[in-house]
Design a protein around this motif. Structure first.
Motif, short mmCIF file in Angstrom:
data_model
loop_
_atom_site.label_atom_id
_atom_site.label_comp_id
_atom_site.label_asym_id
_atom_site.label_seq_id
_atom_site.Cartn_x
_atom_site.Cartn_y
_atom_site.Cartn_z
N MET A 1 2.88 -46.98 31.29
CA MET A 1 3.06 -46.77 32.33
C MET A 1 4.63 -45.73 32.46
N THR A 2 4.67 -45.13 33.35
CA THR A 2 5.79 -44.08 33.70
C THR A 2 6.69 -44.74 34.63
N GLY A 3 7.89 -45.03 34.10
CA GLY A 3 8.90 -45.37 35.14
C GLY A 3 9.81 -44.36 36.02
N PHE A 4 9.88 -44.80 37.24
CA PHE A 4 10.53 -43.92 38.32
C PHE A 4 11.54 -44.67 38.85
N ALA A 5 12.78 -43.81 39.10
CA ALA A 5 13.93 -43.90 40.01
C ALA A 5 13.91 -43.24 41.17
N VAL A 6 13.99 -43.80 42.30
CA VAL A 6 14.26 -42.67 43.54
C VAL A 6 15.59 -42.80 44.00
N VAL A 7 16.42 -41.60 43.94
CA VAL A 7 17.64 -41.66 44.42
C VAL A 7 17.83 -41.07 45.85
N GLY A 8 18.19 -41.60 46.56
CA GLY A 8 18.57 -41.33 48.02
C GLY A 8 17.29 -41.77 48.98
N LEU A 9 17.73 -42.95 49.83
CA LEU A 9 16.66 -43.72 50.47
C LEU A 9 16.46 -43.29 51.92
N GLY A 10 17.10 -42.29 52.33
CA GLY A 10 16.93 -41.64 53.79
C GLY A 10 15.31 -41.29 53.63
N MET A 11 15.14 -40.05 53.10
CA MET A 11 13.79 -39.57 52.76
C MET A 11 13.17 -40.35 51.73
N GLY A 12 13.86 -41.08 50.71
CA GLY A 12 13.33 -41.25 49.43
C GLY A 12 12.63 -42.62 49.79
N ARG A 13 12.58 -43.40 50.83
CA ARG A 13 11.89 -44.45 50.98
C ARG A 13 10.40 -44.36 50.97
N ASN A 14 9.82 -43.25 51.56
CA ASN A 14 8.49 -42.84 51.50
C ASN A 14 8.32 -42.32 50.25
N ARG A 15 8.94 -41.66 49.48
CA ARG A 15 8.76 -41.24 48.32
C ARG A 15 8.33 -42.44 47.40
N ALA A 16 9.26 -43.53 47.45
CA ALA A 16 9.10 -44.60 46.46
C ALA A 16 7.83 -45.32 46.98
N LYS A 17 7.43 -45.42 48.14
CA LYS A 17 6.18 -46.09 48.60
C LYS A 17 4.97 -45.28 47.82
N GLN A 18 5.18 -43.68 47.74
CA GLN A 18 4.18 -42.90 46.97
C GLN A 18 4.18 -43.23 45.56
N VAL A 19 5.23 -43.59 45.13
CA VAL A 19 5.04 -43.78 43.46
C VAL A 19 4.50 -45.39 43.68
N LEU A 20 4.67 -46.21 44.25
CA LEU A 20 4.01 -47.44 44.25
C LEU A 20 2.49 -47.52 44.19
N GLU A 21 2.06 -46.41 45.18
CA GLU A 21 0.57 -46.17 45.28
C GLU A 21 0.05 -45.23 44.17
N THR A 22 0.62 -44.65 43.23
CA THR A 22 0.17 -43.86 42.38
C THR A 22 -0.07 -44.48 40.93
N VAL A 23 -1.34 -44.22 40.40
CA VAL A 23 -1.91 -45.02 39.28
C VAL A 23 -1.03 -44.43 38.01
N GLY A 24 -0.66 -45.24 37.07
CA GLY A 24 0.11 -44.92 36.09
C GLY A 24 1.77 -44.96 36.22
N ALA A 25 1.95 -44.83 37.41
CA ALA A 25 3.45 -45.09 37.81
C ALA A 25 4.09 -46.18 37.97
#
Length: 111
Positions: free
Chosen positions: A1-25
């Motif tokens: 698995m590739t580990g992600f950190a999302v920095v900045g949660l105004g716009m980043g909240r949606n990107r964090a959701k996309q990471v959760l939905e991505t196989v292998g992330a």
């Protein structure tokens, strides 16, 4: 698995959701200066949270840093992440000045 950190949660909240939905992330950490927001999103996403970029960059389980901060901060944070051995994804614009963009590109080239 590739580990992600999302920095900045105004716009980043949606990107964090996309990471959760991505196989292998795997979303390992969310980071925001607003501790209440970081805690809320971390709980919502089922991952760790913090307010300190250095903490995220020091984690061995974070491979990729997604920079979703306000424009003008992308390159600075991206350079720090690259120097910490992380891969970097930024939102657009890469930054607000050509000089800042060049600094991020040069850091990536040097890595």
């Amino acid at each position: 698995m590739t580990g992600f950190a999302v920095v900045g949660l105004g716009m980043g909240r949606n990107r964090a959701k996309q990471v959760l939905e991505t196989v292998g992330a795997e979303l390992r950490l969310v980071v925001d200066l607003n501790e209440d927001l970081a805690r809320e999103v971390g709980g919502e996403m089922g991952c760790d949270f913090c307010t300190d970029l250095g903490e995220a960059l020091g984690r061995a389980d974070v491979d990729v840093v997604v920079v979703m901060t306000p424009s003008g901060l992308h390159a600075k944070i991206g350079v720090e992440a690259i120097q910490a051995g992380k891969h970097v994804i930024t939102t657009k614009p890469m930054d607000v000045s050509t000089k800042a963009c060049d600094e991020l590109i040069n850091a990536a080239d040097a890595a």
